[in-house]
Design a protein around this motif. Structure first.
Motif, PDB file in Angstrom:
ATOM      1  N   ASN A   1      12.241 -16.281  17.978  1.00 16.12           N
ATOM      2  CA  ASN A   1      13.501 -15.604  17.938  1.00 16.12           C
ATOM      3  C   ASN A   1      13.003 -13.843  17.797  1.00 16.12           C
ATOM      4  O   ASN A   1      13.649 -13.097  18.118  1.00 16.12           O
ATOM      5  N   ALA A   2      12.088 -13.685  16.900  1.00 11.95           N
ATOM      6  CA  ALA A   2      11.629 -12.379  16.503  1.00 11.95           C
ATOM      7  C   ALA A   2      11.108 -11.839  18.001  1.00 11.95           C
ATOM      8  O   ALA A   2      11.386 -10.531  18.207  1.00 11.95           O
ATOM      9  N   THR A   3      10.290 -12.553  18.581  1.00 16.44           N
ATOM     10  CA  THR A   3       9.695 -11.923  19.905  1.00 16.44           C
ATOM     11  C   THR A   3      10.778 -11.688  20.773  1.00 16.44           C
ATOM     12  O   THR A   3      10.754 -10.369  21.483  1.00 16.44           O
ATOM     13  N   ILE A   4      11.696 -12.319  21.016  1.00 19.68           N
ATOM     14  CA  ILE A   4      12.829 -12.241  22.015  1.00 19.68           C
ATOM     15  C   ILE A   4      13.383 -11.047  21.430  1.00 19.68           C
ATOM     16  O   ILE A   4      14.016 -10.194  22.485  1.00 19.68           O
ATOM     17  N   HIS A   5      13.825 -10.939  20.445  1.00 18.82           N
ATOM     18  CA  HIS A   5      14.677  -9.917  19.921  1.00 18.82           C
ATOM     19  C   HIS A   5      14.127  -8.619  20.151  1.00 18.82           C
ATOM     20  O   HIS A   5      14.572  -7.528  20.533  1.00 18.82           O
ATOM     21  N   PHE A   6      13.057  -8.407  19.875  1.00 14.90           N
ATOM     22  CA  PHE A   6      11.837  -7.197  20.084  1.00 14.90           C
ATOM     23  C   PHE A   6      11.922  -6.773  21.590  1.00 14.90           C
ATOM     24  O   PHE A   6      12.198  -5.725  21.911  1.00 14.90           O
ATOM     25  N   MET A   7      11.752  -7.845  22.498  1.00 13.89           N
ATOM     26  CA  MET A   7      11.898  -7.768  24.006  1.00 13.89           C
ATOM     27  C   MET A   7      12.976  -7.429  24.466  1.00 13.89           C
ATOM     28  O   MET A   7      13.189  -6.351  25.425  1.00 13.89           O
ATOM     29  N   LYS A   8      14.171  -7.591  23.934  1.00  9.60           N
ATOM     30  CA  LYS A   8      15.502  -7.446  24.302  1.00  9.60           C
ATOM     31  C   LYS A   8      15.757  -5.855  23.928  1.00  9.60           C
ATOM     32  O   LYS A   8      16.734  -5.406  24.448  1.00  9.60           O
ATOM     33  N   ASN A   9      15.030  -5.315  22.691  1.00 12.90           N
ATOM     34  CA  ASN A   9      15.653  -4.228  22.221  1.00 12.90           C
ATOM     35  C   ASN A   9      14.264  -3.108  22.133  1.00 12.90           C
ATOM     36  O   ASN A   9      14.312  -2.369  21.455  1.00 12.90           O
ATOM     37  N   ILE A  10      13.508  -3.528  23.180  1.00 15.23           N
ATOM     38  CA  ILE A  10      12.304  -2.564  23.242  1.00 15.23           C
ATOM     39  C   ILE A  10      12.271  -1.199  23.430  1.00 15.23           C
ATOM     40  O   ILE A  10      11.558  -0.380  22.813  1.00 15.23           O
ATOM     41  N   GLU A  11      13.533  -0.661  23.981  1.00 17.48           N
ATOM     42  CA  GLU A  11      13.437   0.740  24.249  1.00 17.48           C
ATOM     43  C   GLU A  11      13.507   1.545  22.860  1.00 17.48           C
ATOM     44  O   GLU A  11      13.245   2.658  22.711  1.00 17.48           O
ATOM     45  N   LEU A  12      14.279   0.756  21.952  1.00 16.56           N
ATOM     46  CA  LEU A  12      14.387   1.350  20.535  1.00 16.56           C
ATOM     47  C   LEU A  12      13.108   1.631  20.042  1.00 16.56           C
ATOM     48  O   LEU A  12      13.041   2.781  19.032  1.00 16.56           O
ATOM     49  N   TYR A  13      11.975   1.296  20.296  1.00 11.98           N
ATOM     50  CA  TYR A  13      10.665   1.432  19.821  1.00 11.98           C
ATOM     51  C   TYR A  13       9.617   2.194  20.714  1.00 11.98           C
ATOM     52  O   TYR A  13       8.369   2.306  20.214  1.00 11.98           O
ATOM     53  N   GLY A  14      10.092   2.746  21.939  1.00 12.50           N
ATOM     54  CA  GLY A  14       9.119   3.311  22.657  1.00 12.50           C
ATOM     55  C   GLY A  14       8.368   2.654  23.258  1.00 12.50           C
ATOM     56  O   GLY A  14       7.271   3.075  23.424  1.00 12.50           O
TER      57      GLY A  14
ATOM     58  N   LEU B   1       0.808  -1.008  -0.042  1.00 14.11           N
ATOM     59  CA  LEU B   1      -0.117   0.018  -0.048  1.00 14.11           C
ATOM     60  C   LEU B   1       0.709   1.104  -0.057  1.00 14.11           C
ATOM     61  O   LEU B   1       2.087   1.204   0.222  1.00 14.11           O
ATOM     62  N   GLY B   2       0.248   2.407  -0.308  1.00 15.66           N
ATOM     63  CA  GLY B   2       0.899   3.505  -0.131  1.00 15.66           C
ATOM     64  C   GLY B   2       1.075   4.197   1.213  1.00 15.66           C
ATOM     65  O   GLY B   2       1.094   3.469   2.205  1.00 15.66           O
ATOM     66  N   VAL B   3       1.898   5.286   1.408  1.00 15.59           N
ATOM     67  CA  VAL B   3       2.111   5.849   2.610  1.00 15.59           C
ATOM     68  C   VAL B   3       0.961   6.217   3.515  1.00 15.59           C
ATOM     69  O   VAL B   3      -0.060   6.646   2.985  1.00 15.59           O
ATOM     70  N   ASP B   4       0.929   5.719   4.789  1.00 16.58           N
ATOM     71  CA  ASP B   4      -0.029   5.970   5.650  1.00 16.58           C
ATOM     72  C   ASP B   4       0.322   7.057   6.336  1.00 16.58           C
ATOM     73  O   ASP B   4       1.293   7.323   6.934  1.00 16.58           O
ATOM     74  N   PRO B   5      -0.508   8.482   6.326  1.00 12.83           N
ATOM     75  CA  PRO B   5      -0.319   9.505   6.998  1.00 12.83           C
ATOM     76  C   PRO B   5      -0.234   9.548   8.613  1.00 12.83           C
ATOM     77  O   PRO B   5       0.313  10.510   9.039  1.00 12.83           O
ATOM     78  N   LYS B   6      -0.666   8.395   9.014  1.00 10.93           N
ATOM     79  CA  LYS B   6      -0.530   8.324  10.551  1.00 10.93           C
ATOM     80  C   LYS B   6       0.372   7.363  10.997  1.00 10.93           C
ATOM     81  O   LYS B   6       0.576   7.383  12.544  1.00 10.93           O
ATOM     82  N   LEU B   7       1.164   6.524  10.112  1.00 13.27           N
ATOM     83  CA  LEU B   7       2.167   5.442  10.620  1.00 13.27           C
ATOM     84  C   LEU B   7       3.432   5.818  10.157  1.00 13.27           C
ATOM     85  O   LEU B   7       3.630   6.059   8.945  1.00 13.27           O
ATOM     86  N   PHE B   8       4.638   5.424  10.979  1.00 10.78           N
ATOM     87  CA  PHE B   8       5.759   5.215  10.313  1.00 10.78           C
ATOM     88  C   PHE B   8       5.833   3.735  10.083  1.00 10.78           C
ATOM     89  O   PHE B   8       5.529   2.882  11.009  1.00 10.78           O
ATOM     90  N   ILE B   9       6.306   3.322   8.825  1.00 13.63           N
ATOM     91  CA  ILE B   9       6.275   1.742   8.505  1.00 13.63           C
ATOM     92  C   ILE B   9       7.759   1.411   7.882  1.00 13.63           C
ATOM     93  O   ILE B   9       8.418   2.186   7.064  1.00 13.63           O
ATOM     94  N   GLN B  10       8.395   0.598   8.435  1.00 14.88           N
ATOM     95  CA  GLN B  10       9.772   0.201   7.881  1.00 14.88           C
ATOM     96  C   GLN B  10       9.878  -1.333   8.152  1.00 14.88           C
ATOM     97  O   GLN B  10       9.182  -2.035   9.010  1.00 14.88           O
ATOM     98  N   ASP B  11      10.557  -1.838   6.990  1.00 12.81           N
ATOM     99  CA  ASP B  11      10.837  -3.389   7.248  1.00 12.81           C
ATOM    100  C   ASP B  11      12.199  -3.319   7.460  1.00 12.81           C
ATOM    101  O   ASP B  11      13.171  -2.736   7.121  1.00 12.81           O
ATOM    102  N   LEU B  12      12.249  -4.356   8.682  1.00 13.72           N
ATOM    103  CA  LEU B  12      13.518  -4.520   9.337  1.00 13.72           C
ATOM    104  C   LEU B  12      13.893  -6.124   9.403  1.00 13.72           C
ATOM    105  O   LEU B  12      13.079  -6.994   8.576  1.00 13.72           O
ATOM    106  N   GLN B  13      14.893  -6.662  10.243  1.00 19.99           N
ATOM    107  CA  GLN B  13      15.124  -7.773  10.297  1.00 19.99           C
ATOM    108  C   GLN B  13      15.426  -8.226  11.872  1.00 19.99           C
ATOM    109  O   GLN B  13      16.274  -7.278  12.402  1.00 19.99           O
ATOM    110  N   PHE B  14      14.598  -9.016  12.316  1.00 17.62           N
ATOM    111  CA  PHE B  14      14.928  -9.270  13.968  1.00 17.62           C
ATOM    112  C   PHE B  14      15.502 -10.775  13.902  1.00 17.62           C
ATOM    113  O   PHE B  14      14.985 -11.615  13.761  1.00 17.62           O
ATOM    114  N   ASN B  15      16.943 -10.673  14.260  1.00 16.85           N
ATOM    115  CA  ASN B  15      17.473 -11.792  14.420  1.00 16.85           C
ATOM    116  C   ASN B  15      17.484 -12.691  13.148  1.00 16.85           C
ATOM    117  O   ASN B  15      16.870 -14.041  13.189  1.00 16.85           O
ATOM    118  N   LYS B  16      17.495 -11.967  12.168  1.00 18.33           N
ATOM    119  CA  LYS B  16      17.435 -12.627  10.648  1.00 18.33           C
ATOM    120  C   LYS B  16      16.187 -12.877  10.327  1.00 18.33           C
ATOM    121  O   LYS B  16      15.770 -13.491   9.129  1.00 18.33           O
TER     122      LYS B  16
END
Length: 468
Positions: free
Chosen positions: A229-242, A142-157
């Motif tokens: 693995n993705a969940t654990i990565h997110f929980m260990k780096n949670i401060e990066l996402y507020g 989809l196109g840009v969402d005016p209310k959201l920042f959206i980015q594709d990343l990798q969490f522990n590959k």
């Protein structure tokens, strides 16, 4: 590449296909296994330019086709015209769900037709059923969402897509880790883009959508491991996402609900990570011991998930093939002593009577086949079938939300898990869609169609999140 192109390719690979085209009145087998007369419209679809239906009748039928919503693939125009579906029997407490004024079983014919096309393509060597199914189900970016920042990343590959509200917040937000459905075989970040955007916007939460590896190329436990693995990565780096570390929720629908339940059970015993705040399970598949529970009997021919396909997907996830599917459907794959052991958790006796008044009959036990059990014995592992987890694990689980649909073979899996959680003192919020069917949440705003029950179900998820 289009579906029309694929069908043309099939006709080129089978020169005598024209001789096999049906005529009006010929018998065909519908999704429930009944033989019904072939309609002129179905003849027109299957025959292409060589249609045996008279030209005036074909023209009249074409004029009756509903116009597809703008931007919707053309296949959606005819998806609601076939009605070869095993309708609910008398005594149902609810009416069939409605799509734009029409009962949901209108979807059945189109779904079965696509499934049949996949089988033809596989037999002719063009592509596998699963490859065709992924093509049909692929979403669009989809196109840009005016209310959201959206980015594709990798969490522990593991590929993920992160949705973050742009609006300022007084404090840290809740974080939701979302696992998509699709029978462990289908689904992608794009497929669930609209659902994840809606949840993030409406609940003002950070949403992480996980693209786990799919079967049959990647068998169990690949999908489970990726989600964990993705969940654990997110929980260990949670401060990066507020995100507030005390307000992290796992969520998933169908196979994604299975994965959310398995991840939640695994993390329940972890002392090195924050405790999950909640788990949200949307019509989850939670066991593969009994494919003859009341909901499997009642809804065996109801789209979007037929009884046989539920077993097919479970076997693809486990072994990468669908061998012994008939034995699994009949229950020959579980030893009598093990069936007796798990009967306290997987039994029609644990399902409220009001869910057993519609088309349920007692079935005779089938003979156990040891060779089959040897190939599927990992069905008894809780990471694959979370309903089988021991009470010591279940009582540690976080607050839970379970959504079930009346017209869904997996309805009873959700009901049985609800009872297990409540019996172990876990707080459960249950939302039942009396007019819902399997997959209805994933069809939110699908090509402009309106599923009122699906919107209610999605809003119930948002309301639960806001209550945390």
């Amino acid at each position: 590449m289009s579906i029309c192109f694929l069908q043309a390719a099939v006709r080129q690979r089978i020169p005598n296909l024209k001789d096999k085209r049906p005529a009006p009145g010929d018998l065909q087998v519908n999704p429930s296994g009944r033989q019904v007369p072939c309609s002129p419209l179905q003849v027109a679809r299957l025959s292409g330019n060589g249609c045996t239906a008279p030209q005036p009748e074909r023209q009249a039928l074409s004029e009756r086709l509903p116009r597809a919503p703008r931007g919707c693939p053309r296949r959606s125009r005819t998806a609601s015209l076939n009605r070869d579906y095993t309708a609910p029997q008398a005594g149902s407490a609810a009416s069939p769900p409605v799509l734009a004024g029409r009962p949901h079983h209108d979807l059945g014919g189109g779904f079965a037709e696509l499934s049949q096309t996949g089988k033809i393509l596989e037999k002719t060597g063009l592509c596998s059923q699963i490859t065709f199914g992924r093509y049909v189900r692929q979403g669009r970016k989809l196109g840009v969402d005016p209310k959201l920042f959206i980015q594709d990343l990798q969490f522990n590959k593991v590929p993920v897509r992160v949705y973050q509200p742009k609006a300022t917040s007084d404090g840290r937000r809740r974080g939701i880790i979302f696992f998509h459905g699709g029978g462990w075989v289908f689904g992608s970040l794009d497929t669930y883009e609209k659902v994840c955007r809606y949840i993030s916007r409406e609940s003002e939460s950070v949403v992480v959508s996980v693209q786990y590896r799919l079967a049959p190329e990647h068998k169990y436990p690949a999908a489970y491991e990726d989600c964990l693995n993705a969940t654990i990565h997110f929980m260990k780096n949670i401060e990066l996402y507020g995100v507030d570390p005390a307000n992290v929720i796992v969520c998933g629908d169908s196979a994604g609900g299975n994965l959310a339940a398995a991840v939640s059970q695994t993390l329940a015993g972890r002392s090195d990570l924050p405790k999950l705040r909640a788990q949200i399970l949307i019509y989850p598949g939670l066991q593969a011991l009994d494919f003859n529970l009341p909901s499997y009997q009642q809804n065996r021919g109801v789209p979007l998930l037929f009884r046989e396909r539920a077993a097919f997907f479970a076997l693809q996830y486990l072994n990468g093939d669908a061998l012994h599917m008939q034995e699994v459907l009949e229950g020959s794959h579980i030893p009598p002593d093990m069936r007796l052991k798990y009967r306290k958790w997987v039994s029609p006796d644990n399902i409220p009577e009001k869910f057993k008044v519609r088309g349920v009959k007692p079935l005779r036990p089938t003979d156990f086949i040891a060779e089959v059990y040897e190939t599927v014995k990992r069905f008894c592992e809780p990471n694959l079938c979370p309903l089988l987890a021991e009470d010591a694990i279940v009582h540690q689980l976080p607050e839970s939300f379970i959504l079930t649909c009346e017209y869904d073979v997996l309805r009873d899996d959700g009901l049985l898990y609800k009872k297990r959680l409540e019996d172990n003192g876990v707080r459960v919020t249950w939302y039942h869609l009396e007019d819902g069917f399997h997959g209805i949440i994933s069809l939110y705003d699908y090509c402009g169609f309106s599923f009122p029950a699906g919107k209610r179900g999605l809003d119930s998820v948002v309301n639960f999140l806001k209550s945390l």
